[in-house]
Design a protein around this motif. Structure first.
Motif, mmCIF file in Angstrom:
data_model
loop_
_atom_site.group_PDB
_atom_site.id
_atom_site.type_symbol
_atom_site.label_atom_id
_atom_site.label_comp_id
_atom_site.label_asym_id
_atom_site.label_seq_id
_atom_site.Cartn_x
_atom_site.Cartn_y
_atom_site.Cartn_z
ATOM 1 N N SER A 21 47.581 40.572 37.426
ATOM 2 C CA SER A 21 47.382 39.769 38.640
ATOM 3 C C SER A 21 45.923 39.343 38.779
ATOM 4 C CB SER A 21 47.813 40.557 39.871
ATOM 5 O OG SER A 21 49.180 40.836 39.814
ATOM 6 N N LEU A 22 45.004 40.228 38.395
ATOM 7 C CA LEU A 22 43.587 39.886 38.426
ATOM 8 C C LEU A 22 43.295 38.751 37.439
ATOM 9 C CD1 LEU A 22 40.766 40.432 39.522
ATOM 10 C CD2 LEU A 22 40.492 42.152 37.712
ATOM 11 N N ALA A 23 43.883 38.827 36.260
ATOM 12 C CA ALA A 23 43.707 37.747 35.273
ATOM 13 C C ALA A 23 44.266 36.431 35.816
ATOM 14 C CB ALA A 23 44.386 38.128 33.961
ATOM 15 N N ALA A 24 45.431 36.512 36.483
ATOM 16 C CA ALA A 24 46.023 35.300 37.066
ATOM 17 C C ALA A 24 45.130 34.734 38.163
ATOM 18 C CB ALA A 24 47.410 35.614 37.614
ATOM 19 N N TYR A 25 44.516 35.598 38.945
ATOM 20 C CA TYR A 25 43.614 35.133 40.002
ATOM 21 C C TYR A 25 42.387 34.452 39.400
ATOM 22 C CZ TYR A 25 40.288 35.051 43.809
ATOM 23 O OH TYR A 25 39.366 34.639 44.735
ATOM 24 N N ILE A 26 41.844 35.034 38.339
ATOM 25 C CA ILE A 26 40.668 34.444 37.688
ATOM 26 C C ILE A 26 41.001 33.067 37.123
ATOM 27 C CG2 ILE A 26 39.097 34.692 35.720
ATOM 28 C CD1 ILE A 26 39.166 37.742 36.294
ATOM 29 N N VAL A 27 42.193 32.934 36.519
ATOM 30 C CA VAL A 27 42.574 31.671 35.887
ATOM 31 C C VAL A 27 42.946 30.614 36.927
ATOM 32 C CG1 VAL A 27 44.287 30.572 34.384
ATOM 33 C CG2 VAL A 27 43.282 32.769 33.746
ATOM 34 N N TRP A 28 43.828 30.950 37.881
ATOM 35 C CA TRP A 28 44.370 29.961 38.807
ATOM 36 C C TRP A 28 43.750 30.001 40.214
ATOM 37 C CZ3 TRP A 28 48.739 32.465 36.103
ATOM 38 C CH2 TRP A 28 49.130 31.734 34.994
ATOM 39 N N GLU A 29 43.017 31.030 40.529
ATOM 40 C CA GLU A 29 42.369 31.200 41.830
ATOM 41 C C GLU A 29 43.339 31.067 43.001
ATOM 42 O OE1 GLU A 29 38.994 28.615 42.057
ATOM 43 O OE2 GLU A 29 38.022 29.529 40.335
ATOM 44 N N ARG A 30 44.491 31.694 42.865
ATOM 45 C CA ARG A 30 45.490 31.707 43.948
ATOM 46 C C ARG A 30 45.317 32.973 44.777
ATOM 47 N NH1 ARG A 30 48.017 26.734 44.170
ATOM 48 N NH2 ARG A 30 48.275 26.035 42.038
ATOM 49 N N LEU A 31 45.357 32.830 46.067
ATOM 50 C CA LEU A 31 45.181 33.956 46.969
ATOM 51 C C LEU A 31 46.305 34.997 46.806
ATOM 52 C CD1 LEU A 31 43.338 35.099 49.080
ATOM 53 C CD2 LEU A 31 44.653 33.901 50.830
ATOM 54 N N ILE A 32 47.505 34.540 46.499
ATOM 55 C CA ILE A 32 48.636 35.457 46.312
ATOM 56 C C ILE A 32 48.380 36.411 45.136
ATOM 57 C CG2 ILE A 32 50.001 33.911 44.839
ATOM 58 C CD1 ILE A 32 51.493 36.144 47.523
ATOM 59 N N SER A 33 47.699 35.921 44.110
ATOM 60 C CA SER A 33 47.366 36.782 42.967
ATOM 61 C C SER A 33 46.397 37.880 43.384
ATOM 62 C CB SER A 33 46.752 35.959 41.832
ATOM 63 O OG SER A 33 47.675 35.024 41.347
ATOM 64 N N LEU A 34 45.449 37.550 44.244
ATOM 65 C CA LEU A 34 44.503 38.543 44.734
ATOM 66 C C LEU A 34 45.211 39.587 45.595
ATOM 67 C CD1 LEU A 34 41.549 39.308 44.633
ATOM 68 C CD2 LEU A 34 41.179 37.925 46.682
ATOM 69 N N LEU A 35 46.165 39.148 46.391
ATOM 70 C CA LEU A 35 46.964 40.073 47.198
ATOM 71 C C LEU A 35 47.756 41.021 46.294
ATOM 72 C CD1 LEU A 35 47.993 40.942 49.989
ATOM 73 C CD2 LEU A 35 49.805 39.247 49.718
ATOM 74 N N LEU A 36 48.322 40.493 45.220
ATOM 75 C CA LEU A 36 49.065 41.326 44.262
ATOM 76 C C LEU A 36 48.145 42.317 43.556
ATOM 77 C CD1 LEU A 36 51.541 38.740 42.711
ATOM 78 C CD2 LEU A 36 52.051 40.584 44.324
#
Length: 154
Positions: free
Chosen positions: A8-23
């Motif tokens: 989820s951290l990798a997804a947040y870094i790539v796409w910068e989606r707030l939901i990824s940070l929550l996950l």
């Protein structure tokens, strides 16, 4: 859970989606909470000449134990086996070493035990490395040796 948190951290870094940070936070908290059940270096249950060691609780004096037995109960379609340690006196008096407040961080993690009433400790056997019946037999054997005969010989 730690792996899901990292993904989820990798997804947040790539796409910068707030939901990824929550996950990241949710999976990280779950991994932290259940960490003691996956820890291999530190035993969660043990016994020796002084008594029974229970992770996150402490060492219970053999003379403070009145009975050790296995209890089975059905939860929907699953049979849950729990090790019951009945105390001969209140927990505060039966403990040789009290580690309940040793670490604030440890209090936020899942404990391998719970109290039932004032003088019964319940330990779920599923997370432990050995089968519950084998653990019970060994604890009874050690209690018989150290808890009764060993102290009388002195």
């Amino acid at each position: 859970m730690a792996l899901a948190s990292a993904a989820s951290l990798a997804a947040y870094i790539v796409w910068e989606r707030l939901i990824s940070l929550l996950l990241v936070v949710l999976f990280g908290v779950a991994a932290f909470y259940f960490y003691p059940l996956t820890e291999k270096e530190r035993p969660q249950l043990g016994a020796g000449e002084y008594g029974i060691f229970i992770g996150g609780l402490g060492i219970i004096d053999w003379r403070g134990v009145s009975d050790i037995h296995m209890r089975e109960r059905a939860v929907r379609t699953i049979i849950v086996r729990e090790l019951c340690v009945d105390l001969a006196r209140p927990l505060d008096e039966a403990l040789l070493r009290d580690w309940r407040l040793a670490s604030i961080v440890r209090l936020l993690m899942r404990l391998p035990w719970r109290m039932e009433g004032d003088q019964r400790i319940i330990i779920k056997t599923e997370p432990l490395a050995e089968p519950g019946t084998k653990i019970l037999a060994r604890l009874i054997e050690l209690r018989r040796y150290f808890g009764m005969t060993h102290w009388r010989r002195k």
